[in-house]
Design an enzyme around this catalytic site. Structure first.
Site, PDB file in Angstrom:
ATOM      1  N   ARG A  43      -1.197  -9.288  13.373  1.00 48.48           N
ATOM      2  CA  ARG A  43      -1.623  -8.255  12.415  1.00 48.48           C
ATOM      3  C   ARG A  43      -2.434  -8.869  11.284  1.00 48.48           C
ATOM      4  O   ARG A  43      -3.420  -8.280  10.827  1.00 48.48           O
ATOM      5  CB  ARG A  43      -0.399  -7.515  11.866  1.00 48.48           C
ATOM      6  CG  ARG A  43       0.199  -6.575  12.908  1.00 48.48           C
ATOM      7  CD  ARG A  43       1.596  -6.172  12.553  1.00 48.48           C
ATOM      8  NE  ARG A  43       1.640  -5.232  11.459  1.00 48.48           N
ATOM      9  CZ  ARG A  43       2.703  -5.065  10.674  1.00 48.48           C
ATOM     10  NH1 ARG A  43       3.773  -5.795  10.846  1.00 48.48           N
ATOM     11  NH2 ARG A  43       2.675  -4.179   9.725  1.00 48.48           N
ATOM     12  N   ARG A  54      10.996  -6.733   4.388  1.00 46.79           N
ATOM     13  CA  ARG A  54      10.849  -5.342   4.814  1.00 46.79           C
ATOM     14  C   ARG A  54      11.465  -5.127   6.196  1.00 46.79           C
ATOM     15  O   ARG A  54      12.055  -4.086   6.476  1.00 46.79           O
ATOM     16  CB  ARG A  54       9.363  -4.977   4.832  1.00 46.79           C
ATOM     17  CG  ARG A  54       9.108  -3.518   5.000  1.00 46.79           C
ATOM     18  CD  ARG A  54       7.673  -3.197   4.669  1.00 46.79           C
ATOM     19  NE  ARG A  54       6.784  -3.488   5.772  1.00 46.79           N
ATOM     20  CZ  ARG A  54       5.482  -3.214   5.755  1.00 46.79           C
ATOM     21  NH1 ARG A  54       4.936  -2.682   4.692  1.00 46.79           N
ATOM     22  NH2 ARG A  54       4.726  -3.481   6.785  1.00 46.79           N
ATOM     23  N   ARG A 106      -9.212   1.166   9.294  1.00 47.43           N
ATOM     24  CA  ARG A 106      -8.895  -0.249   9.453  1.00 47.43           C
ATOM     25  C   ARG A 106     -10.007  -0.977  10.194  1.00 47.43           C
ATOM     26  O   ARG A 106      -9.919  -2.186  10.392  1.00 47.43           O
ATOM     27  CB  ARG A 106      -7.613  -0.390  10.275  1.00 47.43           C
ATOM     28  CG  ARG A 106      -6.362  -0.704   9.460  1.00 47.43           C
ATOM     29  CD  ARG A 106      -5.206  -0.660  10.434  1.00 47.43           C
ATOM     30  NE  ARG A 106      -4.049  -1.375  10.034  1.00 47.43           N
ATOM     31  CZ  ARG A 106      -2.949  -0.803   9.519  1.00 47.43           C
ATOM     32  NH1 ARG A 106      -2.915   0.470   9.256  1.00 47.43           N
ATOM     33  NH2 ARG A 106      -1.897  -1.530   9.252  1.00 47.43           N
ATOM     34  N   ARG A 165      12.022  -2.410  10.705  1.00 47.84           N
ATOM     35  CA  ARG A 165      10.740  -2.250  11.389  1.00 47.84           C
ATOM     36  C   ARG A 165      10.550  -3.422  12.342  1.00 47.84           C
ATOM     37  O   ARG A 165      10.299  -4.551  11.916  1.00 47.84           O
ATOM     38  CB  ARG A 165       9.585  -2.285  10.381  1.00 47.84           C
ATOM     39  CG  ARG A 165       9.491  -1.065   9.510  1.00 47.84           C
ATOM     40  CD  ARG A 165       8.064  -0.998   9.015  1.00 47.84           C
ATOM     41  NE  ARG A 165       7.939  -0.243   7.803  1.00 47.84           N
ATOM     42  CZ  ARG A 165       6.779  -0.019   7.207  1.00 47.84           C
ATOM     43  NH1 ARG A 165       5.666  -0.519   7.707  1.00 47.84           N
ATOM     44  NH2 ARG A 165       6.712   0.674   6.109  1.00 47.84           N
ATOM     45  N   LYS A 180       0.829  -1.226   0.000  1.00 49.24           N
ATOM     46  CA  LYS A 180       0.000   0.000   0.000  1.00 49.24           C
ATOM     47  C   LYS A 180       0.856   1.266   0.000  1.00 49.24           C
ATOM     48  O   LYS A 180       0.571   2.211  -0.721  1.00 49.24           O
ATOM     49  CB  LYS A 180      -0.940   0.043   1.222  1.00 49.24           C
ATOM     50  CG  LYS A 180      -1.952  -1.073   1.299  1.00 49.24           C
ATOM     51  CD  LYS A 180      -2.947  -0.867   2.423  1.00 49.24           C
ATOM     52  CE  LYS A 180      -2.336  -0.793   3.805  1.00 49.24           C
ATOM     53  NZ  LYS A 180      -1.685  -2.054   4.251  1.00 49.24           N
TER      54      LYS A 180
HETATM   55  P1  AMP Z   1       1.157   0.201   9.009  1.00 50.67           P
HETATM   56  O1  AMP Z   1       2.477   0.845   8.773  1.00 50.67           O
HETATM   57  O2  AMP Z   1       0.023   0.843   8.256  1.00 50.67           O
HETATM   58  O3  AMP Z   1       1.181  -1.303   8.810  1.00 50.67           O
HETATM   59  O4  AMP Z   1       0.786   0.438  10.555  1.00 50.67           O
HETATM   60  C1  AMP Z   1       1.649  -0.003  11.592  1.00 50.67           C
HETATM   61  C2  AMP Z   1       0.875  -0.138  12.893  1.00 50.67           C
HETATM   62  O5  AMP Z   1       0.283   1.124  13.248  1.00 50.67           O
HETATM   63  C3  AMP Z   1      -0.304  -1.106  12.853  1.00 50.67           C
HETATM   64  O6  AMP Z   1       0.101  -2.450  13.047  1.00 50.67           O
HETATM   65  C4  AMP Z   1      -1.158  -0.579  13.997  1.00 50.67           C
HETATM   66  O7  AMP Z   1      -0.626  -0.954  15.253  1.00 50.67           O
HETATM   67  C5  AMP Z   1      -0.984   0.917  13.860  1.00 50.67           C
HETATM   68  N1  AMP Z   1      -2.026   1.526  12.986  1.00 50.67           N
HETATM   69  C6  AMP Z   1      -1.823   2.180  11.807  1.00 50.67           C
HETATM   70  N2  AMP Z   1      -2.992   2.594  11.296  1.00 50.67           N
HETATM   71  C7  AMP Z   1      -3.963   2.201  12.158  1.00 50.67           C
HETATM   72  C8  AMP Z   1      -5.380   2.306  12.185  1.00 50.67           C
HETATM   73  N3  AMP Z   1      -6.062   2.924  11.193  1.00 50.67           N
HETATM   74  N4  AMP Z   1      -6.043   1.779  13.243  1.00 50.67           N
HETATM   75  C9  AMP Z   1      -5.383   1.187  14.250  1.00 50.67           C
HETATM   76  N5  AMP Z   1      -4.053   1.025  14.292  1.00 50.67           N
HETATM   77  C10 AMP Z   1      -3.332   1.533  13.256  1.00 50.67           C
END
Ligand code: AMP
Length: 196
Positions: free
Chosen positions: A145, A127, A88, A133, A13
């Protein structure tokens, strides 16, 4: 255009969001990036979020909704946006829908990144190494996740399909091909490439 990207972690994404913004304009709002940057700076939001992110859990809806609606209130969103990682959950989608209704600017499309789990695990492992990360390097957090994506985020596909906004994209394969599929789908929905 006002676009939401929905897909499991590792589906690409973030990369594709950057490319969509290059072609169609608007700002890229990546909630994971905003949270990570807050965590690095040690802000209160960052400290709260880290407790959930490190385990692979979702940050609570009220925290996320406040954060995104505030970000969307900044002037640069008026020219369109690509939301990457939000909503989400269904409550997040409802809050976004209410705000956009108030502003009189509904979403143009929701792009679902379709990809199988084995491919995702390989990508997340790569990644974790490339970008350091921590949450991509912990098998328990990865499993959590992916489970939360199925339980909490997948229902958004029906939510947006019911509203006629959903576009499903095969997210496996060459980056340029995936970008091409997304661009073609968005162009069909009235987006003009190079409108930035
Ligand atoms: P991402 O980089 O988008 O995979 O986000 C990393 C982490 O941030 C996720 O595993 C969640 O812990 C948190 N996170 C990001 N966006 C959201 C969201 N819209 N709702 C809840 N947690 C989020």
């Amino acid at each position: 255009m006002r676009i939401v990207l929905v897909g499991p972690p590792g589906a690409g994404k973030g990369t594709q969001a950057g490319r969509i913004v290059d072609r169609f304009g608007g700002v890229h709002i990546a909630t994971g990036e905003i949270l990570r940057s807050n965590a690095e700076r040690g802000t209160e939001l960052g400290r709260t979020a880290s407790r959930y992110m490190d385990r692979g859990d979702l940050v609570p809806d009220e925290v996320m909704i406040d954060m995104v609606l505030e970000r969307m209130g900044e002037g640069d969103c008026a020219g369109g946006f690509v939301l990457d990682g939000f909503p989400r959950t269904v409550p997040q989608a409802e809050a976004l829908e209410r705000r956009l209704e108030e502003l009189g600017c509904p979403l143009d499309a929701v792009v679902s990144f379709e990809i199988d789990e084995d491919e995702l695990r390989d990508r997340l492992a790569g990644r974790a190494e490339e970008q350091d990360r921590a949450e991509d390097d912990d098998e328990g957090a990865i499993r959590r996740r992916l489970k939360l994506f199925g339980d909490e985020t997948k229902p958004l596909l029906d939510f947006y399909d019911d509203r006629g906004l959903l576009v499903r994209i095969e997210a496996k394969g060459d980056l340029d091909e995936v970008t091409g599929r997304i661009a073609a789908a968005l162009a069909e929905r009235g987006g003009r490439a190079g409108a930035a």
